[in-house]
Design a protein around this motif. Structure first.
Motif: not given
Length: 932
Positions: A683-690, A714-715, A810-825, A828-831
């Motif tokens: 999981k990564a939590t990122i401050p964003v704006g939309v 790494r985040e 508008y300020n918000g907070t992004l929460v993104s979950y990801l299933r880690y796979d060592p074969g899919k480097t 994170a970029l694709d998400r």
């Protein structure tokens, strides 16, 4: 049908398979001197398992166990339960970087799953062993042995596991008899004949060469290696021949069909089915191709013989080279430089092992010694100079011991980029068990070869490489040809000791995508991956992303996709493409064009299908020629039986009552309304704006700068759940300046036939945008997919919506979950790209009005309360609830619908986001060691 020694076979096979070392790849070709009774096909199957584990680092083993009534006589003390329980302890030796899970099914007149897929760790081995000890003794009430039903059930369970997580899959099929589907003493072979035809796709009499869909092809095309064990006890078979000659002849004929089922082809006795008593029978599509999984059948006459044979199989599959044992009482063997450790198999009770200095290293009572039915196994390290020389085994003869030598070396290829028509450098390093570079000066001779194959395994090309013996490095050049979309490299290092003993070749297989020159448009990921095609009415769907060059505009001309392999070959012509772009598509510079594909087939099957999308890539840069490449295509199919059962149950209940079927379906929906958490969630939590236009940026809380949204791998931090499937949980989010809580829960759909829903509820003081869209409860709720690994959501506090920042975001907070796979480097970029391109971001334009309405309702202004629908009853209005207090229509079995007042029409949620692309940059597969 069961034979008396079945109970001993079970433990041996379990111990042997689950203890497969996963740190060493296997030879690409079978070695002639393989010291077992396995056929050449069987040897290749054992080697395939090791090769697979090198790349996937995940193993799924399904045990298919006989459960006949005869066990009441052959195992009165229930020793098979204790043996099976003890076999699981071998899992403790599995490589820490490799996940291992097992499941178990029993068969007889019916197939029953007695253990669902369970991950094995050092923490739960004791619990699992106790379960086996208590459960296995109860499995002794079956009258017949239905191979067809057993294999169909196992195939379905392996398919379900494969959908959740890619893994190397092994089916362990345990039996000591033949197919037997008749309870009536007046035995008729018709039932067995029909079953064998369904299993093999060929008439068991051998009188017809017609090949139809087969159960066994489903295993081979889906990458499942079958390991079968048939114990033909000499004592029991002699008794059968002497006392029941007719049944004995029938039993031999039935047993003969197990080898072609497992290995593809062999001689059988087909006299039961009006065929010859000695003829070659082909089961499934033969010969088995290099891209299919082969099987191995092991037949033994007693448990000790079986134990020694399996020990030898494990030694060879893990890179052990047989050495010479000479002399009697004592026996000797020589350990030369370059040997990291060795294994000993000793068929004696009072042996003593001494090192070259005469020091006692081990005896049968040593803690490092494993006893298996009268034979001893021991692994001994030999890394120091004092370990070199002549070792001694006292109290045995030379033919009572086998020794296997291991180098402990591995191969590692460096990073590389392959471009059509351009030479690329292939380089690598020989490393030891600790992944440290190592030279080859300890060996007398060494040679290295690399073979490059196309995706279909054809057109092998030798790649010239130069090996530096001193440093253990190697390098060479390879140029992909036009039309080659993927390259497969088989790397083999041949080593000899200084005395000339040939050691087991060290091999490694690597697959790489062949890209296009920078001026051409290209595809994202490795190809087109469709979702699972489930049932006769199901649809497999997926997206293919065409990415524009950063240099020039271009065009990609697509043709209708071609399917080249399927678990049921005769259904290939029945596939129907509902959506499949087949035209020339302009791909502007720097743009991404996403194309939807959908596929159906009324004919069902279970397994993996592969193919390609013919494509021609063109660029407007200079005078570059078009490049033709096939875009790889693959998807999984699954026979859907639950819908038929549900329909039958529904019809029966409707006959009894109108309401009972609906209640049952809602109950099923409730039971299934759980989120799939599973393994490797981050999981990564990122401050964003939309912005009101739907543009998303990243807010730098320290500098106040606005940056493009890019979440680095790494985040993402590990996120754990108590169970693989959960009904609800709280997402407590914080981006450093703002924080809050979102309730996430599975919901029953309003339509009793619909799929379960996942709803994220941000509460009255926040607004939310989610990955599946929706704008329920005045933008306080949204939909999410079932899989937690596909979750992402953006939360906006009420105060931030009411106070838009100076730049219009508008300020918000992004929460993104990801299933880690060592074969899919690039996951994170694709998400990050998926979120940027999501059309739901435009919902932020409707938040201001909703925020104003929410604030006034909270303040008690009745003029902002939603009007009551005509004909509805009065409802209690409470400003702090998410139900009718805010004026929305609530369905107790579905999601929450937005109020029709004080809000703009909701935009439709976007289609499923493009799948995270796969890459071939695996983690180092040679990261640790294990012993059996």
């Amino acid at each position: 049908m069961n034979r008396p020694s079945f109970i001993k076979v079970t433990a041996l096979l379990a111990i042997s398979i689950l203890a497969l070392p996963v740190f060493q790849d296997n030879a690409a070709k079978a070695v002639v001197t393989f010291p077992t009774t396995l056929s050449t096909v069987g040897q290749a199957a054992v080697q395939q398992v090791g090769s697979c584990l090198n790349s996937k680092h995940s193993l799924q083993v399904f045990y298919l166990v006989d459960a006949s009534k005869s066990l009441r006589d052959t195992d009165k003390s229930h020793s098979r339960a204790a043996i099976l329980a003890a076999s699981l302890k071998s899992l403790a030796a599995v490589d820490a970087n490799t996940s291992v899970s097992y499941a178990m099914g029993s068969f007889g007149a019916k197939f029953t799953v007695i253990r669902n897929w369970t991950s094995i760790t050092s923490k739960n081995i004791t619990t699992e062993a106790k379960w086996i000890s208590e459960t296995i003794p109860k499995l002794d009430d079956e009258n017949i042995t239905d191979w067809k039903m057993a294999l169909e059930g196992a195939s379905l369970e392996l398919s379900r596991a494969r959908d959740l997580k890619p893994a190397c899959q092994v089916l362990v099929w345990l039996t000591d008899g033949g197919i037997d589907m008749n309870v009536n003493p007046a035995h008729s072979p018709n039932l067995e004949k029909t079953a064998l035809k369904a299993i093999c796709g060929t008439d068991p009499s051998g009188t017809s060469s017609e090949q139809t869909s087969s159960i066994i092809d489903q295993f081979r095309n889906s990458g499942v290696n079958i390991l079968g064990v048939l114990l033909k006890s000499d004592i029991d078979m002699a008794s059968q021949k002497r006392n029941h000659p007719i049944e004995y002849a029938r039993l031999l004929a039935e047993m003969s069909y197990m080898q072609p089922i497992v290995e593809g082809a062999s001689n059988v006795d087909a006299h039961l089915y009006s065929g010859s008593s000695d003829q070659v029978f082909n089961c499934g599509t033969t010969p088995i191709s290099a891209s299919e999984s082969s099987g191995a059948l092991l037949t033994a006459s007693d448990p000790l013989t079986l134990a020694l044979q399996f020990s030898r199989i494990i030694a060879r599959s893990s890179g052990g080279a047989p050495g010479k044992v000479f002399g009697d009482n004592p026996a000797h063997f020589i350990v030369e430089p370059g040997i990291a450790y060795f294994d000993l198999l000793i068929a004696s009770k009072k042996w003593i092992l001494k090192d070259p200095s005469g020091k006692i290293v081990a005896t049968p009572d040593s803690s490092s010694t494993t006893q298996i039915f009268g034979a001893s196994q021991i692994r001994v390290p030999s890394s120091s100079a004092t370990d070199r020389g002549q070792w001694t085994i006292e109290n045995i003869k030379a033919n009572q011991a086998d020794v296997f030598f291991y180098t402990g070396l591995k191969l590692k290829l460096g990073a590389k980029t392959l471009i059509t028509g351009q030479p690329a450098t292939l380089s690598g390093q020989v490393i030891d068990r600790n992944t440290k570079p190592v030279g080859l000066s300890d060996y007398g001779k060494a040679s290295l070869g690399v073979t490059a194959l196309k995706t279909d395994g054809t057109q092998a090309t030798e790649v010239p490489l130069k090996l530096n013996l001193g440093s253990g490095t190697f390098a060479g050049s390879f140029q992909p040809t036009n039309g080659q979309s993927r390259a497969i490299f088989d790397v083999t290092l041949n080593l000899f000791t200084k005395s000339g003993v040939a050691l087991t070749p060290i091999t490694f297989r690597d697959e790489e995508r062949v890209g296009l020159p920078a001026e051409y448009p290209h595809i994202r990921g490795l190809g087109l991956q469709l979702s699972t095609l489930s049932g006769s009415k199901g649809v497999a769907s997926g997206a293919l992303d065409l990415v524009g060059s950063e240099i020039s505009d271009g065009t990609v001309c697509l043709s209708k996709p071609v399917i080249i392999s399927d678990p049921a070959p005769d259904r290939i012509k029945k596939f129907k493409w509902i959506k499949a772009p087949s035209s020339c598509i302009e791909v502007p510079k720097g743009k991404v064009i996403s194309l939807k594909f959908e596929l159906s087939n009324k004919s069902q099957s279970t397994g993996v299908s592969t193919g390609y999308v013919p494509a021609i890539f063109k660029t407007y840069h200079s005078k570059s020629n078009p490049i033709e490449q096939g875009i790889s295509l693959h998807f999984n199919s699954q026979v859907k039986t639950s819908s038929v059962i549900r329909l039958l149950v529904l019809l029966a209940l409707i006959f009894l009552s109108i309401f009972l079927p609906l209640l049952l379906l809602y109950l099923l929906g409730y039971l299934n309304s759980r989120m799939l958490w599973g393994e490797n969630i981050q999981k990564a939590t990122i401050p964003v704006g939309v912005s009101p236009s739907g543009t998303i940026i990243r807010r730098n809380l320290q500098s106040g700068a606005q940056e493009p949204l890019l979440i680095e791998a790494r985040e993402y931090e590990w996120a754990k759940a108590e169970a693989e499937r959960i009904r609800s949980f709280q997402e407590n989010w914080s981006d450093g300046t703002s924080s809050g809580m979102v309730e996430i829960s599975g919901r029953i759909p309003r339509n009793p036939f619909g799929d379960p829903l996942v709803i994220a509820n941000a509460g009255l003081d926040s607004f939310i945008i989610t990955s599946r869209g929706g704008a329920g409860s005045k933008f306080h709720t949204g939909k999410l997919p079932i899989d937690v690994g596909d979750f992402w959501l953006i939360v906006f506090r009420l105060a931030d919506i009411q106070n838009q920042d100076d730049s219009g975001y508008y300020n918000g907070t992004l929460v993104s979950y990801l299933r880690y796979d060592p074969g899919k480097t690039s996951a994170a970029l694709d998400r990050s790209i998926q979120i940027q391109n999501n059309s739901n971001l435009n919902l932020v334009t409707q938040f201001a009005a909703a925020a104003d309405s929410t604030a006034k309702v909270a303040d008690g202004d009745s003029s902002f309360k939603t009007k009551k629908p005509r004909g509805s009853k009065s409802r209690t209005k409470h400003p702090l609830t998410n139900m009718s207090a805010r004026g929305e229509t609530v369905d107790p079995f579905g999601d929450i619908a937005a109020s029709e007042t004080n809000s703009k029409p909701e935009p439709s949620s976007s289609a499923e986001s493009a799948p995270i692309s796969n890459t071939s940059d695996d983690d180092d597969p040679f990261s640790s060691n294990s012993s059996y």
